[in-house]
Design a protein around this motif. Structure first.
Motif, short mmCIF file in Angstrom:
data_model
loop_
_atom_site.label_atom_id
_atom_site.label_comp_id
_atom_site.label_asym_id
_atom_site.label_seq_id
_atom_site.Cartn_x
_atom_site.Cartn_y
_atom_site.Cartn_z
N ILE A 5 5.16 36.94 52.70
CA ILE A 5 6.48 37.42 53.09
C ILE A 5 6.44 38.95 53.14
N LYS A 6 6.86 39.53 54.25
CA LYS A 6 6.80 40.98 54.39
C LYS A 6 7.86 41.68 53.53
N GLN A 7 9.04 41.09 53.45
CA GLN A 7 10.13 41.67 52.66
C GLN A 7 11.10 40.56 52.27
N ILE A 8 11.54 40.57 51.04
CA ILE A 8 12.57 39.63 50.62
C ILE A 8 13.44 40.26 49.54
N TRP A 9 14.74 40.01 49.63
CA TRP A 9 15.66 40.52 48.62
C TRP A 9 16.93 39.66 48.64
N GLY A 10 17.68 39.77 47.57
CA GLY A 10 18.93 39.03 47.49
C GLY A 10 19.94 39.77 46.63
N VAL A 11 21.20 39.57 46.95
CA VAL A 11 22.30 40.16 46.17
C VAL A 11 23.41 39.13 46.00
N SER A 12 24.17 39.27 44.94
CA SER A 12 25.32 38.40 44.69
C SER A 12 26.42 39.22 44.05
N ILE A 13 27.62 39.12 44.59
CA ILE A 13 28.75 39.87 44.03
C ILE A 13 29.90 38.92 43.69
N ARG A 14 30.65 39.32 42.68
CA ARG A 14 31.84 38.56 42.31
C ARG A 14 32.95 38.83 43.31
N GLY A 15 33.62 37.80 43.75
CA GLY A 15 34.69 37.95 44.72
C GLY A 15 35.95 38.53 44.11
N PRO A 16 36.80 39.14 44.95
CA PRO A 16 38.04 39.75 44.45
C PRO A 16 38.93 38.78 43.69
N ALA A 17 38.98 37.53 44.13
CA ALA A 17 39.83 36.56 43.45
C ALA A 17 39.36 36.31 42.03
N HIS A 18 38.06 36.26 41.81
CA HIS A 18 37.54 36.06 40.47
C HIS A 18 37.66 37.33 39.62
N GLU A 19 37.50 38.47 40.25
CA GLU A 19 37.71 39.73 39.53
C GLU A 19 39.15 39.82 39.02
N ALA A 20 40.09 39.44 39.86
CA ALA A 20 41.52 39.58 39.52
C ALA A 20 41.91 38.74 38.31
N CYS A 21 41.27 37.60 38.15
CA CYS A 21 41.63 36.72 37.03
C CYS A 21 40.57 36.69 35.93
N GLY A 22 39.61 37.62 36.00
CA GLY A 22 38.62 37.74 34.94
C GLY A 22 37.60 36.62 34.89
N MET A 23 37.40 35.93 36.00
CA MET A 23 36.41 34.85 36.04
C MET A 23 35.04 35.40 36.41
N PRO A 24 33.98 34.74 35.99
CA PRO A 24 32.63 35.22 36.33
C PRO A 24 32.27 34.89 37.78
N ASN A 25 31.22 35.52 38.25
CA ASN A 25 30.64 35.15 39.54
C ASN A 25 30.09 33.74 39.41
N GLN A 26 30.53 32.84 40.26
CA GLN A 26 30.08 31.45 40.20
C GLN A 26 28.95 31.15 41.16
N ASP A 27 28.47 32.17 41.88
CA ASP A 27 27.27 32.05 42.72
C ASP A 27 26.04 32.46 41.93
N SER A 28 24.90 31.97 42.36
CA SER A 28 23.62 32.38 41.78
C SER A 28 22.55 32.40 42.85
N LEU A 29 21.48 33.15 42.59
CA LEU A 29 20.31 33.13 43.47
C LEU A 29 19.05 33.27 42.64
N LEU A 30 17.95 32.82 43.21
CA LEU A 30 16.66 32.92 42.53
C LEU A 30 15.56 32.96 43.59
N ILE A 31 14.66 33.91 43.45
CA ILE A 31 13.52 34.05 44.36
C ILE A 31 12.26 34.05 43.50
N ARG A 32 11.35 33.12 43.80
CA ARG A 32 10.15 33.00 42.98
C ARG A 32 8.92 32.67 43.84
#
Length: 237
Positions: A5-32
């Motif tokens: 693979i020449k290049q690989i990366w990933g990002v995950s951010i908490r959505g505004p709705a979850h930020e507003a109510c203090g909930m965690p980011n419910q998405d995940s990623l993993l590259i191995r």
């Protein structure tokens, strides 16, 4: 890196709705890296489940673990692999019942010659072809998104819910996995434009800059009312 693979990366951010109510980011990623290639996994914990964040984390780990098992055993078929993901996922949820941790699962498994793309639940996988006719899209039908329950790792008849495709790697220049916080806001027919633009921007920059820039524009996502968590994996093939 296995799979070249020449290049690989990933990002995950908490959505505004979850930020507003203090909930965690419910998405995940993993590259191995794996013995024969590379595994990239994204998962989206179902919002109505109290431990969806744990569910998505374990979904990513289970998929990577199952792919490594798949590589090392010639007796395992693709259906076996998909069932292994569910089995490993359930086994890892020692603190909570699986029914309270439901999660989608999307992955790309890339070797030197082949790409396996698999999707359970909403979200998107897009492979950008060297020729436009070769591009490939795996995503849910938007017209059904408000009617049907989201397929996930606790779904009944789970094998029938997975979408799995295999492709010749040499046909593609890049690939993207994204969760529904991004995919649901892309208009039908515009997914390729999104991946083409992302590819053009990414190839000119380092991985660290690409991750920094992606977090910035995902945080400033232009679609009004889009409050969901957002996760993106990009790879240059």
């Amino acid at each position: 890196m296995n799979g070249n693979i020449k290049q690989i990366w990933g990002v995950s951010i908490r959505g505004p709705a979850h930020e507003a109510c203090g909930m965690p980011n419910q998405d995940s990623l993993l590259i191995r890296k794996t013995q024969n290639g590379l595994a990239a996994v994204a998962a989206d914990g179902l919002g109505g489940k109290p431990y969806a964040d744990a569910g998505s984390r374990q979904a990513c780990r289970a998929a990577v673990k199952a792919l490594k098992t798949f590589e090392n055993r010639t007796d395992i078929t693709m259906p076996d692999l998909l069932m292994l993901i569910q089995s490993y996922w359930i086994s890892a949820l020692t603190k909570y019942p699986a029914s309270r941790c439901s999660s989608t699962c999307l992955f790309l498994y890339v070797t030197d010659t082949e790409i396996t793309a698999a999707r359970l639940g909403d979200g998107m996988i897009f492979l950008l072809g060297k020729n436009g006719s070769d591009s490939a899209l795996l995503t849910d039908a938007k017209e059904d998104s408000f009617i049907n329950a989201t397929d996930c790792l606790t779904s009944e008849n789970i094998l029938s819910k997975w979408e799995v495709k295999k492709y010749e790697r040499s046909l593609f220049t890049s690939a993207v996995i994204c969760t529904d916080g991004i995919a649901s806001d892309l208009q039908d027919g515009k997914q390729e434009d999104f991946v083409q633009e992302l590819t053009a921007q990414s190839l000119d920059n380092s991985v660290s800059k690409n991750k920094h820039d992606a977090k910035k524009w995902l945080t400033a996502w232009p679609v009004r009312g889009s409050g969901d968590d957002k996760t993106l994996i990009f790879m240059e093939l």
